[in-house]
Design a protein around this motif. Structure first.
Motif, PDB file in Angstrom:
ATOM      1  N   UNK A   1     -10.236  -0.383   6.771  1.00  0.00           N
ATOM      2  CA  UNK A   1     -11.517  -0.844   7.306  1.00  0.00           C
ATOM      3  C   UNK A   1     -12.651  -0.352   6.430  1.00  0.00           C
ATOM      4  N   UNK A   2     -12.343   0.570   5.531  1.00  0.00           N
ATOM      5  CA  UNK A   2     -13.317   1.034   4.557  1.00  0.00           C
ATOM      6  C   UNK A   2     -12.558   1.528   3.337  1.00  0.00           C
ATOM      7  N   UNK A   3     -13.275   1.743   2.269  1.00  0.00           N
ATOM      8  CA  UNK A   3     -12.657   2.112   0.992  1.00  0.00           C
ATOM      9  C   UNK A   3     -12.534   3.633   0.944  1.00  0.00           C
ATOM     10  N   UNK A   4     -11.431   4.135   1.423  1.00  0.00           N
ATOM     11  CA  UNK A   4     -11.187   5.565   1.528  1.00  0.00           C
ATOM     12  C   UNK A   4     -10.597   6.109   0.226  1.00  0.00           C
ATOM     13  N   UNK A   5     -10.594   7.441   0.063  1.00  0.00           N
ATOM     14  CA  UNK A   5      -9.924   8.003  -1.110  1.00  0.00           C
ATOM     15  C   UNK A   5      -8.458   7.613  -1.206  1.00  0.00           C
ATOM     16  N   UNK A   6      -7.750   7.514  -0.057  1.00  0.00           N
ATOM     17  CA  UNK A   6      -6.344   7.108  -0.111  1.00  0.00           C
ATOM     18  C   UNK A   6      -6.217   5.709  -0.699  1.00  0.00           C
ATOM     19  N   UNK A   7      -7.074   4.821  -0.270  1.00  0.00           N
ATOM     20  CA  UNK A   7      -7.030   3.461  -0.814  1.00  0.00           C
ATOM     21  C   UNK A   7      -7.410   3.446  -2.292  1.00  0.00           C
TER      22      UNK A   7
ATOM     23  N   UNK B   1       0.825  -1.205   0.000  1.00  0.00           N
ATOM     24  CA  UNK B   1       0.000   0.000   0.000  1.00  0.00           C
ATOM     25  C   UNK B   1       0.856   1.251   0.000  1.00  0.00           C
ATOM     26  N   UNK B   2       0.265   2.408  -0.209  1.00  0.00           N
ATOM     27  CA  UNK B   2       0.999   3.660  -0.136  1.00  0.00           C
ATOM     28  C   UNK B   2       1.476   3.919   1.282  1.00  0.00           C
TER      29      UNK B   2
ATOM     30  N   UNK C   1      -3.844   6.695  -9.045  1.00  0.00           N
ATOM     31  CA  UNK C   1      -3.992   8.126  -9.303  1.00  0.00           C
ATOM     32  C   UNK C   1      -3.142   8.987  -8.377  1.00  0.00           C
ATOM     33  N   UNK C   2      -2.426   8.374  -7.428  1.00  0.00           N
ATOM     34  CA  UNK C   2      -1.677   9.139  -6.426  1.00  0.00           C
ATOM     35  C   UNK C   2      -0.699  10.123  -7.040  1.00  0.00           C
ATOM     36  N   UNK C   3      -0.018   9.705  -8.079  1.00  0.00           N
ATOM     37  CA  UNK C   3       1.059  10.528  -8.624  1.00  0.00           C
ATOM     38  C   UNK C   3       0.573  11.672  -9.495  1.00  0.00           C
ATOM     39  N   UNK C   4      -0.705  11.658  -9.848  1.00  0.00           N
ATOM     40  CA  UNK C   4      -1.180  12.679 -10.788  1.00  0.00           C
ATOM     41  C   UNK C   4      -1.707  13.904 -10.049  1.00  0.00           C
ATOM     42  N   UNK C   5      -1.224  15.078 -10.449  1.00  0.00           N
ATOM     43  CA  UNK C   5      -1.662  16.344  -9.855  1.00  0.00           C
ATOM     44  C   UNK C   5      -2.350  17.166 -10.949  1.00  0.00           C
TER      45      UNK C   5
END
Length: 563
Positions: free
Chosen positions: A222-228, A208-209, A235-239
């Motif tokens: 425990x839930x599907x968060x935006x970070x997950x 994971x990140x 999509x983490x690397x895209x700004x």
């Protein structure tokens, strides 16, 4: 000179012209009717004598296939016109009816004493709208019997007729008239939310990140968060950098409003870099906006889309149905009249295709084609009841699966649902199947396999994303939602990032997605090969290698899609 009328006038030259016109308008033929009152509706009897309604008359275009031809050309990566989206004026020219059609319909309306001042051109030039016609006048025009009907579950009250007719002379010129026999009411595609504490922890299955690794084990996913989601869909690397041009539009029906404080709470917890996220509200057709009375659906859609695409600007469309209860026509009329449209539009509402008269559904679908031709990527939820609720038997006792409209429209992108993490599996609620109205479009010919129920129909969904264990804030409280109402704004947020990338490079937005999805974008999706979508007292369809009527092409991988 209109040569086609010459033989008629010659043969009937002894008949007074007013008698000829009267005869023409009295020769009626049925346009559409129901055998019985549609399910979940009941009649309240005749409306008050002074009741007025607006009639939308969809005119057939002079160039019948020109809009779809243009849409396919500007949406097909292999075509020389790819990305050359049309202006509002160009679309209006393409969908314009023949002058003879306009003249004929005006003559019919004049015969029934409809004032010219109450007639206007709407919906990009493809409709004539008659404002504030009396119910008795509408009955005369359409050979109808309008009554008040109420929905037994929602208590919504509308004016409808079980059948209507048009003069035979108009059948070749008028596609449909609304409101007439359309009884459906768009339903949100989400399921009952749960309290935050009801979700069990699940392992990731791959690295994971960093921000997730730092969490205590008891709190990891425990839930599907935006970070997950940003990790799962790369999509983490895209700004985003084209935030001065790129926009996401979110539709809000049924007096559903987002709450800015809930958005801030969501972003503070799950996208702390976006705590200043906001949105613009546009009111259509006399709609209101009351953030102190927020709706679950509006909060889900806005928070998830912002969580994926921040800082991309968002517009929330608060849309009130017309006085006659037609929300899609009200919204599309206002949106198509604008000089520009959002590059990405997400909608988490729909209802069973079978509840829509076919000609009405076709006309609404063509309006979405107008949006696509102008450069908008339009996404709809595929539904939350697998292949259908109940036993799905028709009047003849045969089982007929019940896909959702507008998801079945070939000119929108339908989004299904997944669950689990790595690998993802199909969510059992994911709506899917095949249209009974729309044939399989050209872009699906190679992807959609044969041997399925009604395989000649347009298959849904096209793509999918996580639809279970989705946290969001509502009235200051964090709760967990599920459904394709969650997966659709997630995908919309990712599509908006792709549009941002294109705009930042001086290229046009993606527009209508499907020709690209099934060709150039095909390798940018994670294929889902397990799970199913039971319904109609059957096991439903199974997710398999390649496209399937549960998760479509799969879930997006932004890094792959950018290449």
């Amino acid at each position: 000179m209109h040569y086609r009328w010459i033989p008629v006038l010659f043969l009937l030259s002894a008949v007074p012209l007013d008698g000829l016109a009267t005869s023409r308008w009295e020769h009626m033929r049925s346009k559409h009717s129901w055998k019985t009152i549609p399910e979940n509706w009941e009649s309240l009897g005749l409306p008050p004598a002074d009741t007025m309604i607006d009639l939308y008359i969809a005119l057939k275009p002079y160039r019948e296939n020109a809009l779809i031809d243009a849409l396919n050309e500007v949406s097909d990566p292999g075509h020389t016109r790819y990305g050359a989206h049309l202006s509002r004026e160009q679309v209006a020219d393409i969908v314009a009816p023949h002058p003879d059609t306009v003249q004929l319909v005006h003559s019919w309306l004049e015969h029934h004493r409809v004032l010219p001042s109450s007639i206007s051109v709407t919906h990009g030039g493809s409709f004539l709208t008659v404002t504030r016609a009396s119910v008795s006048q509408a009955n005369d025009l359409l050979g109808a019997s309008y009554q008040l009907y109420t929905h037994t579950k929602t208590n919504e009250t509308i004016i409808r007729t079980l059948g209507y007719s048009l003069p035979v002379a108009l059948h070749g010129h008028v596609q449909t008239v609304a409101p007439t026999t359309f009884f459906s009411s768009p339903l949100t595609q989400w399921q009952t939310p749960h309290k935050r504490s009801s979700v069990a922890a699940v392992g990731l299955g791959k690295s994971p990140p960093a921000e997730l690794v730092k969490m205590p084990p008891s709190r990891r996913i425990t839930s599907v968060t935006p970070a997950f989601l940003r990790w799962l869909y790369n999509t983490f690397a895209y700004v985003p950098s084209a935030t001065d041009r790129n926009v996401v539009g979110i539709t809000g029906f049924a007096e559903q409003y987002p709450n800015p404080a809930d958005l801030t709470s969501f972003m503070r917890k799950y996208r702390p870099d976006g705590i200043d996220a906001t949105y613009v509200v546009e009111l259509y057709n006399g709609a209101g906006y009351d953030p102190n009375n927020p709706g679950l659906e509006a909060n889900i859609d806005l928070q998830l889309s912002e969580g994926m695409s921040y800082p991309t600007p968002h517009i929330f469309y608060s849309i009130k149905a017309s006085e006659n209860g037609d929300v899609f026509l009200a919204w599309l009329d206002a949106l198509l009249s604008q000089e520009s449209v959002p590059q990405t539009i997400t909608t988490s509402y729909g209802d069973y295709e079978k509840l829509h008269p076919m000609e009405y559904a076709t006309q609404i679908c063509d309006l979405f084609a107008q949006l696509g031709a102008r450069g908008a990527s339009v996404l709809f939820s595929s539904g939350d009841h697998g292949i259908g609720e109940g036993d799905c038997k028709n009047d003849d006792g045969a089982v007929r699966f019940t896909p959702l409209f507008p998801a079945t429209c070939p000119y929108v992108t339908a989004v299904g649902g997944t669950t689990s993490f790595v690998p993802e599996v199909a969510a059992s609620l994911s709506g899917g199947g095949f249209s009974e109205y729309f044939l399989r479009p050209w872009y699906q010919q190679q992807a959609v396999y044969s041997g399925l129920y009604n395989p000649s129909g347009r298959g849904i969904p096209d793509v999918a994303a996580q639809a279970m264990r989705i946290p969001f804030f509502y009235r200051g409280r964090e709760i967990i939602g599920r459904g394709t109402s969650c997966s659709t704004p997630i995908v919309a947020g990712i599509i908006s990032l792709l549009n941002d990338h294109r705009l930042s490079q001086g290229r046009p937005p993606l527009g209508f997605l499907n020709p690209w999805l099934y060709n150039g974008g095909l390798n940018g999706f994670n294929d889902i090969v397990s799970g199913s979508n039971p319904g109609c007292n059957t096991d439903g369809f199974s997710a398999i290698a390649g496209w399937d009527p549960v998760t479509g092409l799969g879930t997006p991988d932004l890094e792959q899609l950018l290449h």
